[in-house]
Write an enzyme that holds these catalytic residues in place. Structure first.
Site, PDB file in Angstrom:
ATOM      1  N   ASN A 227       1.018  -1.108   0.025  1.00  0.00           N
ATOM      2  CA  ASN A 227       0.204  -0.067   0.072  1.00  0.00           C
ATOM      3  C   ASN A 227       0.836   1.169   0.056  1.00  0.00           C
ATOM      4  O   ASN A 227       1.484   1.461   1.034  1.00  0.00           O
ATOM      5  CB  ASN A 227      -0.880  -0.025   1.231  1.00  0.00           C
ATOM      6  CG  ASN A 227      -1.723   1.173   1.408  1.00  0.00           C
ATOM      7  OD1 ASN A 227      -1.712   2.016   0.461  1.00  0.00           O
ATOM      8  ND2 ASN A 227      -2.496   1.282   2.630  1.00  0.00           N
TER       9      ASN A 227
ATOM     10  N   GLY B 216       2.975   2.320  10.767  1.00  0.00           N
ATOM     11  CA  GLY B 216       3.709   3.290  10.769  1.00  0.00           C
ATOM     12  C   GLY B 216       4.796   3.657  11.874  1.00  0.00           C
ATOM     13  O   GLY B 216       5.350   4.632  12.425  1.00  0.00           O
TER      14      GLY B 216
ATOM     15  N   GLU C 289      -5.106  -4.512  10.886  1.00  0.00           N
ATOM     16  CA  GLU C 289      -4.234  -3.706  11.016  1.00  0.00           C
ATOM     17  C   GLU C 289      -4.345  -2.849  12.472  1.00  0.00           C
ATOM     18  O   GLU C 289      -5.241  -1.969  12.429  1.00  0.00           O
ATOM     19  CB  GLU C 289      -4.253  -2.564   9.810  1.00  0.00           C
ATOM     20  CG  GLU C 289      -3.803  -3.155   8.711  1.00  0.00           C
ATOM     21  CD  GLU C 289      -3.283  -2.090   7.723  1.00  0.00           C
ATOM     22  OE1 GLU C 289      -2.185  -2.113   7.253  1.00  0.00           O
ATOM     23  OE2 GLU C 289      -4.068  -1.036   7.374  1.00  0.00           O
TER      24      GLU C 289
ATOM     25  N   HIS D 197      -9.614   1.595   5.408  1.00  0.00           N
ATOM     26  CA  HIS D 197      -8.381   1.460   5.897  1.00  0.00           C
ATOM     27  C   HIS D 197      -8.399   2.590   7.074  1.00  0.00           C
ATOM     28  O   HIS D 197      -9.347   3.766   6.839  1.00  0.00           O
ATOM     29  CB  HIS D 197      -7.150   2.394   4.829  1.00  0.00           C
ATOM     30  CG  HIS D 197      -5.882   2.257   5.551  1.00  0.00           C
ATOM     31  ND1 HIS D 197      -5.413   3.112   6.179  1.00  0.00           N
ATOM     32  CD2 HIS D 197      -4.850   1.216   5.165  1.00  0.00           C
ATOM     33  CE1 HIS D 197      -3.966   2.678   6.370  1.00  0.00           C
ATOM     34  NE2 HIS D 197      -3.703   1.540   6.103  1.00  0.00           N
TER      35      HIS D 197
ATOM     36  N   GLU E 256      -6.836   5.091   7.833  1.00  0.00           N
ATOM     37  CA  GLU E 256      -6.445   6.627   7.596  1.00  0.00           C
ATOM     38  C   GLU E 256      -7.664   7.193   6.772  1.00  0.00           C
ATOM     39  O   GLU E 256      -7.714   8.306   6.797  1.00  0.00           O
ATOM     40  CB  GLU E 256      -5.226   6.672   6.662  1.00  0.00           C
ATOM     41  CG  GLU E 256      -4.154   6.345   7.459  1.00  0.00           C
ATOM     42  CD  GLU E 256      -2.762   5.752   6.769  1.00  0.00           C
ATOM     43  OE1 GLU E 256      -2.768   5.782   5.546  1.00  0.00           O
ATOM     44  OE2 GLU E 256      -1.968   5.100   7.484  1.00  0.00           O
TER      45      GLU E 256
ATOM     46  N   SER F 164       3.873  -1.965  10.310  1.00  0.00           N
ATOM     47  CA  SER F 164       5.200  -2.073  10.689  1.00  0.00           C
ATOM     48  C   SER F 164       5.714  -3.425   9.932  1.00  0.00           C
ATOM     49  O   SER F 164       6.693  -3.915  10.776  1.00  0.00           O
ATOM     50  CB  SER F 164       5.573  -1.845  12.029  1.00  0.00           C
ATOM     51  OG  SER F 164       5.169  -0.596  12.250  1.00  0.00           O
TER      52      SER F 164
ATOM     53  N   LYS G 269       0.078   4.343  -0.119  1.00  0.00           N
ATOM     54  CA  LYS G 269      -0.501   5.452   0.384  1.00  0.00           C
ATOM     55  C   LYS G 269      -0.240   6.554  -0.621  1.00  0.00           C
ATOM     56  O   LYS G 269      -0.240   6.458  -1.754  1.00  0.00           O
ATOM     57  CB  LYS G 269      -0.156   5.704   1.705  1.00  0.00           C
ATOM     58  CG  LYS G 269       0.055   4.548   2.610  1.00  0.00           C
ATOM     59  CD  LYS G 269       0.111   4.687   4.210  1.00  0.00           C
ATOM     60  CE  LYS G 269      -0.203   3.466   4.738  1.00  0.00           C
ATOM     61  NZ  LYS G 269      -0.108   3.410   6.387  1.00  0.00           N
TER      62      LYS G 269
HETATM   63  P1  13P Z   1       3.232   0.541   7.652  1.00  0.00           P
HETATM   64  O1  13P Z   1       3.766  -0.868   6.924  1.00  0.00           O
HETATM   65  O2  13P Z   1       3.937   1.620   7.226  1.00  0.00           O
HETATM   66  O3  13P Z   1       3.282   0.325   9.140  1.00  0.00           O
HETATM   67  O4  13P Z   1       1.798   0.630   7.167  1.00  0.00           O
HETATM   68  C1  13P Z   1       0.760  -0.315   7.242  1.00  0.00           C
HETATM   69  C2  13P Z   1      -0.436   0.011   6.536  1.00  0.00           C
HETATM   70  O5  13P Z   1      -1.121   1.019   6.948  1.00  0.00           O
HETATM   71  C3  13P Z   1      -0.534  -0.675   5.190  1.00  0.00           C
HETATM   72  O6  13P Z   1      -2.212  -0.354   4.964  1.00  0.00           O
END
Ligand code: 13P
Length: 235
Positions: A8, A166, A160, A91, A93, A196, A10
């Protein structure tokens, strides 16, 4: 069934990043996992054209509506037309920055299914919830709206934990296994784990029985490392 590795990106990436990933994976490479790259909308068509056919391309979001005067939205038909086969929905976010809720997710799942896109519904608890040991009841409530889709096996799930995204912090392997077994037992799908995931820890997490795949953010932006992961290799 092969486990799934998803990158992903982002709100990151570029045509150059697509090229760099494509350069790492030869079209003839035998991939041990099903690979999926979710770049921003603007790179979907280019990613589909450039990456080997062994990798799928997916979107990070989808409009709830079918078409029309919705400035800035991208419909399922547009995603399918750009070569996407999968779409992330819910997600954390999107939940946090766009106040998306279950009504929207239901509509988005239906919009995806109407275009033959496979929705990947993301769920996860806050650190506070985790500390209170309420993860399972939280997830059960968070997934209640999606029961009809889960029953029909129309969607897959990604777990997640918000506090792992992150942060460089992941639950322990037994904790991941415990939550995933719970979700698999309750909803009949082995969820993907996200939060992560790195080149160093991905093999141990992926080896857990109830983990159906990995959803990788930051580490998927490093083409060499992401290509190694897609090929099941270590650094
Ligand atoms: P990270 O791997 O950067 O922690 O992000 C996870 C994520 O949100 C994938 O959708």
């Amino acid at each position: 069934m092969k486990k799934v590795i998803i990158g992903n990106w982002k709100m990151n990436g570029s045509h150059a990043l697509v090229d760099a990933l494509a350069a790492q994976i030869t079209p003839a490479a035998e991939l041990p996992y099903t690979g999926l790259v979710c770049p921003p909308f603007t790179l979907l068509a280019y990613a589909r054209k450039t990456l080997p056919a062994s990798l799928f391309v997916g979107a990070q979001d989808i409009a709830a509506c079918e078409k029309g005067a919705f400035t800035g939205d991208v419909s399922g038909a547009l995603l399918a037309d750009s070569g996407a086969t999968h779409v992330l929905i819910g997600h954390s976010e999107r939940r946090l920055y766009h106040q998306e809720n279950e009504t929207t997710f239901s509509e988005k799942i239906q919009a995806a299914l109407a275009q033959g896109l496979l929705p990947i519904l993301c769920v996860g608890e806050s650190h506070e919830c985790f500390d209170k040991k309420e993860t399972k009841s939280f997830l059960r409530a968070q997934l209640h709206f999606a029961l009809p889709f889960l029953k029909e096996k129309a969607i897959t799930l990604a777990y997640e934990p918000l506090w792992a995204i992150g942060t460089g912090q992941t639950p322990t392997l037994p904790m991941i296994q415990d939550v995933h077994s719970f979700l698999e037992g309750e909803f009949g799908v082995a969820p993907f784990y996200g939060g992560s995931v790195t080149i160093q820890n991905y093999q141990d997490i992926l080896a857990l029985g109830a983990v159906g795949g990995l959803l990788i953010g930051g580490e998927s932006l490093f083409p060499e490392k992401f290509a190694l992961i897609l090929q099941g290799k270590a650094l």
